[in-house]
Scaffold this active site. Structure first.
Site, PDB file in Angstrom:
ATOM      1  N   TYR A   2       5.364  -0.247   2.416  1.00  0.00           N
ATOM      2  CA  TYR A   2       4.468  -0.457   3.549  1.00  0.00           C
ATOM      3  C   TYR A   2       4.242  -1.933   3.890  1.00  0.00           C
ATOM      4  CZ  TYR A   2       3.155   4.501   3.545  1.00  0.00           C
ATOM      5  OH  TYR A   2       3.167   5.874   3.636  1.00  0.00           O
ATOM      6  N   LYS A  48       8.870   6.983  -9.740  1.00  0.00           N
ATOM      7  CA  LYS A  48      10.173   7.645  -9.604  1.00  0.00           C
ATOM      8  C   LYS A  48      11.189   6.718 -10.281  1.00  0.00           C
ATOM      9  CE  LYS A  48      13.023  10.684  -7.779  1.00  0.00           C
ATOM     10  NZ  LYS A  48      13.069  12.103  -8.143  1.00  0.00           N
ATOM     11  N   ASP A 102       7.945  13.769  -7.964  1.00  0.00           N
ATOM     12  CA  ASP A 102       8.303  15.117  -7.488  1.00  0.00           C
ATOM     13  C   ASP A 102       7.784  16.191  -8.448  1.00  0.00           C
ATOM     14  OD1 ASP A 102      10.110  13.874  -9.158  1.00  0.00           O
ATOM     15  OD2 ASP A 102      11.913  14.585  -8.155  1.00  0.00           O
TER      16      ASP A 102
END
Ligand code: NAD
Length: 346
Positions: A132, A179, A212
Site C-alpha cells: 500500500y 506468507k 491462506d
C-alpha cells in the site's frame, strides 16, 4: 477535560458521529468537541476535501473521532496535502499523522445474529507499508506492477505496539500472519522481526500462521484465535472477514494509532444509499468512541457505554434495521443514553 477533534464526514457520517458524541457526553466524560469538516462535501464547500483546519485541530487535540468520508469510485479524486497528493481523505490522514497501526476488534455482541459464538478477536494491522505504499505502475500496455516494501523498523514498531496493547487489555495469545513460504524476504522479515520482538514479552503465547490457512481456520473455528498481527494487505482483508464473522460492517469499530496522534473510525464507509434517512446503525461509531475513551484512560466510561449498548442489543426493542429491528439511528442512540443515565444514577 479532553479535547477531541470530531470529523463528521460524508453520507451517514454526520448521523453516526452525532450519536457517538451524545453517548460519550452521557457517559460522564468531560469533552470539548472541535468539529472540523473533511470529505467530499467539504471539498465542494471549501474547495479542498482535507483543509488545513483539520491538521491544526488534531495538532492540538492529538485525538480524532472520524466519520466515514466518501471517495468517488472510478474517477480520479486527488486529496492534496501540501505538495503531496493522496487517493482518499482517510489514507491522507493515516499517512500524514503517521498512524502506523490499525487496531480492529471483532467480537460477538448479544442479540446480533452471526454464524459463531465466542468470537473475540483483536486484529493489529501494520498501516504504513507493504503493497500500500502507492508504488504501482504500468510497465507497458500489457503489464502492471506494484512494489511491496516491508522494513524491520516498521515491523518491529507494530509488533511492539501489539504486545504492549495486549498487556494493557489483558490478552494472552498472538498469531503472526504471513506468507513467508512464498514471499520469503518480505513476509519472512515481518515474521522473523515479530518473533524477535516476542522474546522481550515472554508472558505471551506466540504462534504463526500462513494467511491462506488462517482464513480457512477463521471460518471454521474463529474462537480458537485471540490476537492477530498482520502486514497491511492481509490485515485489510482479514479484518473485514473478521467483521463478517460477528455480524458485518455495522458493528465493526477501528483505531489508527501512531506515536503522537490517534484517530478512531468505524470500518464502514459513508453508505450513501442510506444517508440522511435516520436508519444507519450507530454501533460501529459508538464502539470506535469507546476505543478512544479507553485509549485516553477513561475506562470507566468506556465500560459503562459497553454495558448500555449491550443492554439495548439484548432487549432488541430499539435497534436499527440491519440488526433486525425497526428503530432509527436517533431512537437507538436515545435508548443507549437512557441506559447510561440509569447506570450513572445507580
Ligand atoms: P459502505 O460501508 O459505505 O456500505 C456498504 C453497505 O453497508 C451499504 O449497503 C450500506 O448501506 C451498509 N452500511 C454501511 N454502514 C452501515 C451502517 N452503519 N448501518 C447500516 N448499514 C450500513 O461501503 P461502500 O458502499 O463500499 O463505500 C461507500 C463510500 O464510503 C465510498 O466512497 C468509500 O470510498 C467510502 N469509504 C470510506 C471509508 C472511510 O472513510 N474510512 C471506509 C470505507 C469506505
Amino acid at each position: 477535560m479532553h479535547r477531541i477533534t470530531l470529523i463528521p464526514g460524508d453520507g451517514i457520517g454526520p448521523e453516526v458521529t452525532q450519536s457517538a458524541r451524545e453517548v460519550v457526553d452521557a457517559a460522564g466524560v468531560d469533552v470539548t468537541w472541535d468539529v472540523v469538516g473533511a470529505g467530499m462535501q467539504t471539498g465542494r464547500d471549501e474547495g479542498a476535501p482535507l483543509p488545513a483546519s483539520v491538521f491544526r485541530s488534531i495538532a492540538e487535540s492529538r485525538l480524532a473521532l472520524k466519520g466515514p468520508t466518501q471517495t468517488p469510485f472510478g474517477d480520479a479524486y486527488p486529496v492534496p496535502v501540501g505538495d503531496r497528493v493522496y487517493p482518499s481523505v482517510a489514507i491522507a490522514l493515516r499517512k500524514e499523522l503517521q498512524l502506523f497501526v490499525n487496531v480492529r476488534p471483532a467480537r460477538n455482541y448479544p442479540g446480533i445474529k452471526s454464524r459463531f459464538d465466542h468470537v473475540d478477536l483483536v486484529i493489529f494491522r501494520e498501516n504504513s507499508e507493504d503493497l500500500y505504499i502507492g508504488r504501482e505502475r504500468m510497465v507497458d500496455a500489457d503489464t502492471a506492477e506494484a512494489v511491496k516494501v516491508i522494513t524491520r523498523q516498521a515491523s518491529e514498531r507494530v509488533a511492539r505496539f501489539a504486545f504492549d496493547y495486549m498487556r494493557k487489555i489483558g490478552r494472552r495469545k498472538l498469531s503472526v500472519i504471513h506468507k513467508s513460504n512464498v514471499l520469503k524476504l518480505t513476509d519472512g522479515l515481518f515474521l522473523k522481526t515479530a518473533q524477535h520482538v516476542a522474546r522481550e514479552y515472554p508472558e505471551f503465547e506466540v504462534n504463526q500462521r500462513v494467511v491462506d490457512a488462517l482464513c480457512m481456520e477463521l471460518v471454521i473455528r474463529p474462537e480458537a484465535f485471540d490476537c492477530l498481527l498482520l502486514p497491511n494487505l492481509y490485515g485489510d482483508i482479514v479484518s473485514d472477514l473478521a467483521a463478517g464473522l460477528v455480524g458485518g460492517l455495522g458493528v465493526a469499530p477501528g483505531a489508527n494509532i501512531g506515536t503522537r496522534y490517534a484517530m478512531f473510525e468505524a470500518v464502514h464507509g459513508s453508505a450513501p444509499d442510506i444517508a440522511g434517512k435516520d436508519i444507519a446503525n450507530p454501533m460501529a461509531m459508538i464502539l470506535s468512541a469507546v476505543m478512544l475513551l479507553r485509549y485516553i484512560g477513561e475506562t470507566v466510561a468506556g465500560d459503562r457505554i459497553d454495558r448500555a449498548l449491550e443492554a439495548v442489543l439484548r432487549e432488541r426493542e430499539h435497534v436499527t434495521r440491519d440488526l433486525g429491528g425497526s428503530a432509527g439511528t436517533r431512537r437507538m442512540t436515545a435508548a443507549i443514553v437512557e441506559k447510561l443515565a440509569a447506570d450513572i444514577r445507580n
